[in-house]
Motif scaffolding. Structure first.
Motif, PDB file in Angstrom:
ATOM      1  N   MET A   1       6.940  52.818 -49.719  1.00  0.00           N
ATOM      2  CA  MET A   1       6.728  53.905 -49.766  1.00  0.00           C
ATOM      3  C   MET A   1       8.042  54.866 -49.596  1.00  0.00           C
ATOM      4  N   MET A   2       8.687  54.318 -48.501  1.00  0.00           N
ATOM      5  CA  MET A   2      10.166  54.771 -48.194  1.00  0.00           C
ATOM      6  C   MET A   2      11.299  54.673 -49.371  1.00  0.00           C
ATOM      7  N   ALA A   3      11.199  53.506 -49.586  1.00  0.00           N
ATOM      8  CA  ALA A   3      11.894  53.137 -50.731  1.00  0.00           C
ATOM      9  C   ALA A   3      11.468  53.839 -52.224  1.00  0.00           C
ATOM     10  N   GLY A   4      10.295  54.491 -52.259  1.00  0.00           N
ATOM     11  CA  GLY A   4       9.892  55.229 -53.489  1.00  0.00           C
ATOM     12  C   GLY A   4      10.496  56.464 -53.008  1.00  0.00           C
ATOM     13  N   ILE A   5      10.779  57.212 -51.795  1.00  0.00           N
ATOM     14  CA  ILE A   5      11.283  58.381 -51.714  1.00  0.00           C
ATOM     15  C   ILE A   5      12.468  58.225 -51.998  1.00  0.00           C
TER      16      ILE A   5
ATOM     17  N   PHE B   1       8.268  67.008 -54.845  1.00  0.00           N
ATOM     18  CA  PHE B   1       8.699  67.282 -53.273  1.00  0.00           C
ATOM     19  C   PHE B   1       7.380  67.333 -52.540  1.00  0.00           C
ATOM     20  N   PRO B   2       6.510  67.998 -52.753  1.00  0.00           N
ATOM     21  CA  PRO B   2       5.242  67.966 -51.905  1.00  0.00           C
ATOM     22  C   PRO B   2       4.734  66.602 -51.322  1.00  0.00           C
ATOM     23  N   LEU B   3       4.767  65.592 -52.324  1.00  0.00           N
ATOM     24  CA  LEU B   3       4.332  64.174 -52.116  1.00  0.00           C
ATOM     25  C   LEU B   3       5.227  63.639 -51.114  1.00  0.00           C
ATOM     26  N   ILE B   4       6.659  63.808 -51.393  1.00  0.00           N
ATOM     27  CA  ILE B   4       7.793  63.362 -50.300  1.00  0.00           C
ATOM     28  C   ILE B   4       7.397  63.741 -48.891  1.00  0.00           C
ATOM     29  N   CYS B   5       7.188  65.219 -48.863  1.00  0.00           N
ATOM     30  CA  CYS B   5       6.927  65.621 -47.633  1.00  0.00           C
ATOM     31  C   CYS B   5       5.661  65.259 -46.903  1.00  0.00           C
ATOM     32  N   LEU B   6       4.703  64.699 -47.708  1.00  0.00           N
ATOM     33  CA  LEU B   6       3.348  64.273 -46.954  1.00  0.00           C
ATOM     34  C   LEU B   6       3.634  62.769 -46.651  1.00  0.00           C
ATOM     35  N   ILE B   7       4.566  61.961 -47.159  1.00  0.00           N
ATOM     36  CA  ILE B   7       4.873  60.813 -46.748  1.00  0.00           C
ATOM     37  C   ILE B   7       5.554  60.725 -45.825  1.00  0.00           C
ATOM     38  N   LEU B   8       6.753  61.752 -45.535  1.00  0.00           N
ATOM     39  CA  LEU B   8       7.607  61.737 -44.350  1.00  0.00           C
ATOM     40  C   LEU B   8       6.619  62.238 -43.257  1.00  0.00           C
ATOM     41  N   ILE B   9       5.790  63.072 -43.473  1.00  0.00           N
ATOM     42  CA  ILE B   9       4.819  63.476 -42.197  1.00  0.00           C
ATOM     43  C   ILE B   9       4.108  62.419 -41.733  1.00  0.00           C
TER      44      ILE B   9
ATOM     45  N   CYS C   1      17.295  70.569 -52.743  1.00  0.00           N
ATOM     46  CA  CYS C   1      16.867  69.763 -51.495  1.00  0.00           C
ATOM     47  C   CYS C   1      16.705  68.303 -51.726  1.00  0.00           C
ATOM     48  N   LEU C   2      16.365  67.970 -52.849  1.00  0.00           N
ATOM     49  CA  LEU C   2      16.309  66.634 -53.089  1.00  0.00           C
ATOM     50  C   LEU C   2      17.510  65.853 -53.371  1.00  0.00           C
TER      51      LEU C   2
ATOM     52  N   ARG D   1      21.825  82.140 -53.096  1.00  0.00           N
ATOM     53  CA  ARG D   1      21.974  81.971 -51.550  1.00  0.00           C
ATOM     54  C   ARG D   1      20.844  81.514 -51.058  1.00  0.00           C
ATOM     55  N   LYS D   2      19.751  82.129 -51.386  1.00  0.00           N
ATOM     56  CA  LYS D   2      18.455  81.461 -50.493  1.00  0.00           C
ATOM     57  C   LYS D   2      18.143  80.093 -50.723  1.00  0.00           C
ATOM     58  N   ALA D   3      18.265  79.655 -52.131  1.00  0.00           N
ATOM     59  CA  ALA D   3      18.003  78.178 -52.520  1.00  0.00           C
ATOM     60  C   ALA D   3      18.877  77.303 -51.441  1.00  0.00           C
ATOM     61  N   MET D   4      20.200  77.663 -51.599  1.00  0.00           N
ATOM     62  CA  MET D   4      21.110  76.665 -50.748  1.00  0.00           C
ATOM     63  C   MET D   4      20.709  76.701 -49.107  1.00  0.00           C
ATOM     64  N   PHE D   5      20.549  77.980 -48.826  1.00  0.00           N
ATOM     65  CA  PHE D   5      20.239  78.162 -47.222  1.00  0.00           C
ATOM     66  C   PHE D   5      18.973  77.220 -46.875  1.00  0.00           C
ATOM     67  N   HIS D   6      17.759  77.510 -47.751  1.00  0.00           N
ATOM     68  CA  HIS D   6      16.579  76.789 -47.447  1.00  0.00           C
ATOM     69  C   HIS D   6      16.801  75.232 -47.760  1.00  0.00           C
ATOM     70  N   ALA D   7      17.529  74.910 -48.693  1.00  0.00           N
ATOM     71  CA  ALA D   7      17.635  73.396 -48.897  1.00  0.00           C
ATOM     72  C   ALA D   7      18.609  72.719 -47.737  1.00  0.00           C
ATOM     73  N   VAL D   8      19.419  73.398 -47.223  1.00  0.00           N
ATOM     74  CA  VAL D   8      20.259  72.896 -46.252  1.00  0.00           C
ATOM     75  C   VAL D   8      19.317  72.584 -45.072  1.00  0.00           C
ATOM     76  N   TRP D   9      18.632  73.748 -44.652  1.00  0.00           N
ATOM     77  CA  TRP D   9      17.765  73.306 -43.312  1.00  0.00           C
ATOM     78  C   TRP D   9      16.626  72.287 -43.539  1.00  0.00           C
ATOM     79  N   ILE D  10      16.040  72.233 -44.781  1.00  0.00           N
ATOM     80  CA  ILE D  10      14.996  71.342 -44.949  1.00  0.00           C
ATOM     81  C   ILE D  10      15.459  69.984 -45.085  1.00  0.00           C
ATOM     82  N   GLY D  11      16.447  69.889 -45.807  1.00  0.00           N
ATOM     83  CA  GLY D  11      16.995  68.435 -46.157  1.00  0.00           C
ATOM     84  C   GLY D  11      17.689  67.831 -44.620  1.00  0.00           C
ATOM     85  N   GLY D  12      18.483  68.710 -44.016  1.00  0.00           N
ATOM     86  CA  GLY D  12      18.955  68.474 -42.790  1.00  0.00           C
ATOM     87  C   GLY D  12      17.993  68.058 -41.784  1.00  0.00           C
TER      88      GLY D  12
END
Length: 357
Positions: A260-264, A137-145, A5-6, A204-215
């Motif tokens: 903060m966006m640059a940090g992500i 990853f949790p920190l990045i999600c919190l900043i994006l939210i 995902c990253l 398979r599971k990791a790729m599918f989850h990463a695609v929709w989360i990152g996308g």
């Protein structure tokens, strides 16, 4: 999953909204959705190839499928592909910092620091790198939210109209660009896949989850860029999400959050550079017959720094390479060759089964 995902978010989070709106206009966010759905089918291609590898490494699979000479040449192409991606991302990092944040810092200093950090991370190991994603990853999600909540108050829904201003061709072209940069670069994970425990289902599971989360992250940021700045301004900005973060202000005192966006971006592109370096080192060591790839890390770093410095003389050249040359290279290495390998393996398997019968 978090590592993939990253890797997907990587450098895409800063400049991809600009490319999507350049080709699809106000419908850039729609192309993000279409591209993410299309990437799901691309994942099926990679998973199918991984099943055909049947316990072999990616390098061995190429040699078995194409023969020693053709497989070796293709191995060299994938090594070059990984090095090109690492070089371009290191250059992107240096260009961004020296033009947006530390304008008085020499570019070569940033390139050396980033390469040394990536080299150290590679030497630490893939397992430690994967575990570190559980922190970031949790920190990045919190900043994006957080960004999403504060930007919604300044957004205008009318700015996403007309929905089809550039037509279906524009949306299709932007969707293809979206699939090219984050998703078809994931072909490099076929080198890492054999190291994963409980392999097939996990991959398979990791790729599918990463695609929709990152996308989803990139699509939402593209939509916010359009709703806050408009499609025209987004398309001409090199780093539209960074400019978007500069506009956040609450109560007259809560501002200057663009760092903060640059940090992500720093974190995600660091992982992408590290993965590209790791893949190149592993493939070089296996192709050369070296048992341990770690002694090759610092020589590779010495090569990457001058490459990253001279790969792009100016921003105009970078834009030309990003939009004209690199997409075709990624399509060839990340889609055409894997599809050819899968078809060849399938036909050969059917012929062998027919001969046995």
């Amino acid at each position: 999953m978090l590592l993939i995902c990253l890797f997907i978010i990587g450098s895409s989070i800063l400049y991809l909204p600009s490319l999507l709106t350049r080709y699809a206009g106000e419908a850039g966010w729609i192309s993000g959705i279409v591209g993410t759905v299309g990437a799901m089918f691309s994942i099926l291609l990679y998973v199918a190839i991984y099943r055909c590898m049947n316990g072999l490494s990616f390098e061995q699979y190429l040699n078995v499928t194409l023969g020693t000479w053709a497989g070796g040449m293709l191995n060299l192409l994938y090594i070059a592909f990984a090095l090109i991606l690492a070089t371009l991302n290191i250059n992107d990092m240096g260009t961004f910092i020296t033009t947006q944040i530390e304008t008085a810092t020499p570019l070569v200093t940033i390139l050396i620091v980033m390469t040394v950090l990536g080299t150290y991370a590679v030497r630490v190991g893939l397992e430690a790198l994967g575990r570190s994603t559980e922190i970031f990853f949790p920190l990045i999600c919190l900043i994006l939210i957080f960004f999403t909540v504060f930007l919604l108050q300044d957004s205008e829904i009318d700015l996403i109209k007309p929905y089809m201003g550039f037509g279906l061709f524009g949306i299709a072209k932007a969707s293809l660009m979206f699939m090219t940069f984050p998703y078809w670069e994931m072909v490099l994970f076929l080198v890492i896949a054999p190291h994963v425990s409980n392999q097939y289902r996990t991959i398979r599971k990791a790729m599918f989850h990463a695609v929709w989360i990152g996308g989803s992250c990139i699509t939402v940021l593209t939509l916010l860029c359009i709703m806050c700045n408009g499609a025209m301004l987004t398309s001409v900005n090199t780093f539209p999400t960074y400019r978007l973060a500069q506009s956040i202000e609450a109560g007259g005192f809560f501002g200057r959050l663009e760092i903060m966006m640059a940090g992500i971006w720093f974190v995600t592109i660091f992982y992408k550079i590290t993965i590209c370096m790791y893949v190149a080192l592993v493939m070089i060591s296996r192709l050369s017959g070296t048992k341990d790839w770690k002694p090759l890390t610092w020589p590779l770093a010495l090569v990457l720094v001058p490459l990253a410095y001279y790969v792009s003389p100016n921003s105009a050249f970078t834009g030309h390479v990003t939009t004209r040359i690199i997409p075709g290279t990624v399509v060839f290495m990340g889609f055409i060759i894997p599809l050819f390998l899968l078809l060849l393996t399938t036909i050969r398997g059917q012929l062998n089964r027919g001969l046995r019968e």
